[in-house]
Design an enzyme around this catalytic site. Sequence first.
Site, PDB file in Angstrom:
ATOM      1  N   SER A 145     -10.659 119.522  49.965  1.00 22.76           N
ATOM      2  CA  SER A 145     -12.067 119.362  49.602  1.00 22.76           C
ATOM      3  C   SER A 145     -12.834 120.532  50.190  1.00 22.76           C
ATOM      4  O   SER A 145     -12.460 121.076  51.243  1.00 22.76           O
ATOM      5  CB  SER A 145     -12.615 118.054  50.187  1.00 22.76           C
ATOM      6  OG  SER A 145     -14.024 118.015  50.057  1.00 22.76           O
ATOM      7  N   TYR A 152     -13.462 112.432  57.600  1.00 24.70           N
ATOM      8  CA  TYR A 152     -12.879 112.741  56.282  1.00 24.70           C
ATOM      9  C   TYR A 152     -12.703 114.252  56.142  1.00 24.70           C
ATOM     10  O   TYR A 152     -11.647 114.726  55.720  1.00 24.70           O
ATOM     11  CB  TYR A 152     -13.793 112.212  55.175  1.00 24.70           C
ATOM     12  CG  TYR A 152     -13.459 112.732  53.795  1.00 24.70           C
ATOM     13  CD1 TYR A 152     -12.411 112.193  53.056  1.00 24.70           C
ATOM     14  CD2 TYR A 152     -14.193 113.789  53.228  1.00 24.70           C
ATOM     15  CE1 TYR A 152     -12.103 112.685  51.783  1.00 24.70           C
ATOM     16  CE2 TYR A 152     -13.894 114.274  51.961  1.00 24.70           C
ATOM     17  CZ  TYR A 152     -12.850 113.723  51.248  1.00 24.70           C
ATOM     18  OH  TYR A 152     -12.547 114.213  49.993  1.00 24.70           O
TER      19      TYR A 152
HETATM   20  P1  NAP Z   1     -11.155 107.945  43.364  1.00 27.81           P
HETATM   21  O1  NAP Z   1     -11.867 108.027  42.067  1.00 27.81           O
HETATM   22  O2  NAP Z   1     -11.699 107.060  44.449  1.00 27.81           O
HETATM   23  O3  NAP Z   1      -9.639 107.499  43.062  1.00 27.81           O
HETATM   24  C1  NAP Z   1      -8.771 107.365  44.139  1.00 27.81           C
HETATM   25  C2  NAP Z   1      -7.373 107.142  43.646  1.00 27.81           C
HETATM   26  O4  NAP Z   1      -6.517 107.079  44.805  1.00 27.81           O
HETATM   27  C3  NAP Z   1      -7.190 105.837  42.909  1.00 27.81           C
HETATM   28  O5  NAP Z   1      -6.206 106.032  41.915  1.00 27.81           O
HETATM   29  C4  NAP Z   1      -6.666 104.895  43.991  1.00 27.81           C
HETATM   30  O6  NAP Z   1      -5.854 103.852  43.499  1.00 27.81           O
HETATM   31  C5  NAP Z   1      -5.825 105.850  44.803  1.00 27.81           C
HETATM   32  N1  NAP Z   1      -5.595 105.455  46.187  1.00 27.81           N
HETATM   33  C6  NAP Z   1      -6.508 105.168  47.133  1.00 27.81           C
HETATM   34  N2  NAP Z   1      -5.897 104.856  48.292  1.00 27.81           N
HETATM   35  C7  NAP Z   1      -4.570 104.939  48.058  1.00 27.81           C
HETATM   36  C8  NAP Z   1      -3.412 104.714  48.831  1.00 27.81           C
HETATM   37  N3  NAP Z   1      -3.491 104.347  50.123  1.00 27.81           N
HETATM   38  N4  NAP Z   1      -2.198 104.888  48.248  1.00 27.81           N
HETATM   39  C9  NAP Z   1      -2.093 105.241  46.947  1.00 27.81           C
HETATM   40  N5  NAP Z   1      -3.151 105.484  46.161  1.00 27.81           N
HETATM   41  C10 NAP Z   1      -4.374 105.312  46.712  1.00 27.81           C
HETATM   42  O7  NAP Z   1     -10.956 109.381  44.028  1.00 27.81           O
HETATM   43  P2  NAP Z   1     -11.255 110.863  43.436  1.00 27.81           P
HETATM   44  O8  NAP Z   1     -12.696 111.141  43.609  1.00 27.81           O
HETATM   45  O9  NAP Z   1     -10.617 111.015  42.120  1.00 27.81           O
HETATM   46  O10 NAP Z   1     -10.519 111.762  44.531  1.00 27.81           O
HETATM   47  C11 NAP Z   1      -9.180 112.206  44.372  1.00 27.81           C
HETATM   48  C12 NAP Z   1      -8.869 113.210  45.473  1.00 27.81           C
HETATM   49  O11 NAP Z   1      -9.793 114.307  45.398  1.00 27.81           O
HETATM   50  C13 NAP Z   1      -9.005 112.640  46.893  1.00 27.81           C
HETATM   51  O12 NAP Z   1      -7.988 113.180  47.702  1.00 27.81           O
HETATM   52  C14 NAP Z   1     -10.373 113.143  47.336  1.00 27.81           C
HETATM   53  O13 NAP Z   1     -10.457 113.245  48.745  1.00 27.81           O
HETATM   54  C15 NAP Z   1     -10.414 114.497  46.663  1.00 27.81           C
HETATM   55  N6  NAP Z   1     -11.773 114.992  46.475  1.00 27.81           N
HETATM   56  C16 NAP Z   1     -12.668 114.319  45.689  1.00 27.81           C
HETATM   57  C17 NAP Z   1     -13.956 114.817  45.563  1.00 27.81           C
HETATM   58  C18 NAP Z   1     -14.997 114.116  44.718  1.00 27.81           C
HETATM   59  O14 NAP Z   1     -16.172 114.517  44.780  1.00 27.81           O
HETATM   60  N7  NAP Z   1     -14.654 113.118  43.923  1.00 27.81           N
HETATM   61  C19 NAP Z   1     -14.330 115.981  46.229  1.00 27.81           C
HETATM   62  C20 NAP Z   1     -13.399 116.634  47.012  1.00 27.81           C
HETATM   63  C21 NAP Z   1     -12.121 116.137  47.128  1.00 27.81           C
HETATM   64  P3  NAP Z   1      -6.490 102.451  42.962  1.00 27.81           P
HETATM   65  O15 NAP Z   1      -7.062 102.760  41.610  1.00 27.81           O
HETATM   66  O16 NAP Z   1      -5.340 101.530  42.867  1.00 27.81           O
HETATM   67  O17 NAP Z   1      -7.520 102.037  43.959  1.00 27.81           O
END
Ligand code: NAP
Length: 246
Positions: free
Chosen positions: A143, A157
């Site tokens: 991130s 985080y």
């Molecule tokens: P999200 O919409 O909250 O989706 C999270 C995903 O991870 C879901 O599929 C969830 O499964 C799964 N998950 C959560 N905990 C888990 C665990 N313990 N074991 C296996 N799967 C798990 O997240 P996102 O925004 O797409 O983010 C994806 C990645 O990008 C993350 O690493 C996040 O830190 C990074 N990121 C995101 C942003 C942003 O602005 N969105 C910015 C920077 C970095 P379920 O559906 O079953 O709950």
Amino acid sequence: MSAWVLITGGSRGIGAATALRCAQAGWDVAINYAQDGAAAQALAARVRGLGRRALTVQADVADEPQVAAMFECLDAEGGRLAGLVNNAGIVAPAARLEAMSPERWRRLFDVNVIGTLLCCQQAAQRMSTARGGLGGAIVNLSSRAAEFGSAGIYVDYAATKGAIDTLTKGLARELITEGIRVNGVRPGIIETDIHANSGMDASGAAATIPIQRLGRPEEIAEAIAWLLSDAASYTVGAMVDVAGGR
Ligand code: NAP
């Protein structure tokens, strides 16, 4: 020959967009999820609709036996594992240091960092040319918070993502000798459900981003798919910022 890519946390958000982009690129897609089986199944149907194989696997990436079982499940499907996207990640409610608990810190590090290490370990066993594999590519989700530190919001985080940056660079140099390319992507603020978990209204952040809008999951998926592909054959240990200038 078709090959599998395993996307952790592939059921929603950036992971789901990556699953579809990878299917378009010709990958068979294994979709890991934690709880939302219905979302994972619906996505798998869309992957199959693109003519690729799809597998859904429930596993908490922080749990070593569950991670081992997930990779064994993929082994049982047959075919080569050539890609891994360490995308599963969590945030926690926005808080200052004094309001954070050690339990919160442990869970963040267990899922975001230990989960990535566990999956890298399992994937490397299968991909390594030193262990009979054919090589592969790993992409870790970091991130932009790793650089900014997220003061007053979630420094813990941000620290997990700093760890991802470091281990991506280290593993890249360690594993390239065994035919495995490791790279990372650092998204800015992307429109997914993750922000609701921190209690933040991400839409208000648009004005703080040079491009003046949030990113879309598909814009992150594009970078991930490129890093997985042979088009990135000389890209090793890179952290690709996809953050609208942030
Ligand atoms: P999200 O919409 O909250 O989706 C999270 C995903 O991870 C879901 O599929 C969830 O499964 C799964 N998950 C959560 N905990 C888990 C665990 N313990 N074991 C296996 N799967 C798990 O997240 P996102 O925004 O797409 O983010 C994806 C990645 O990008 C993350 O690493 C996040 O830190 C990074 N990121 C995101 C942003 C942003 O602005 N969105 C910015 C920077 C970095 P379920 O559906 O079953 O709950």
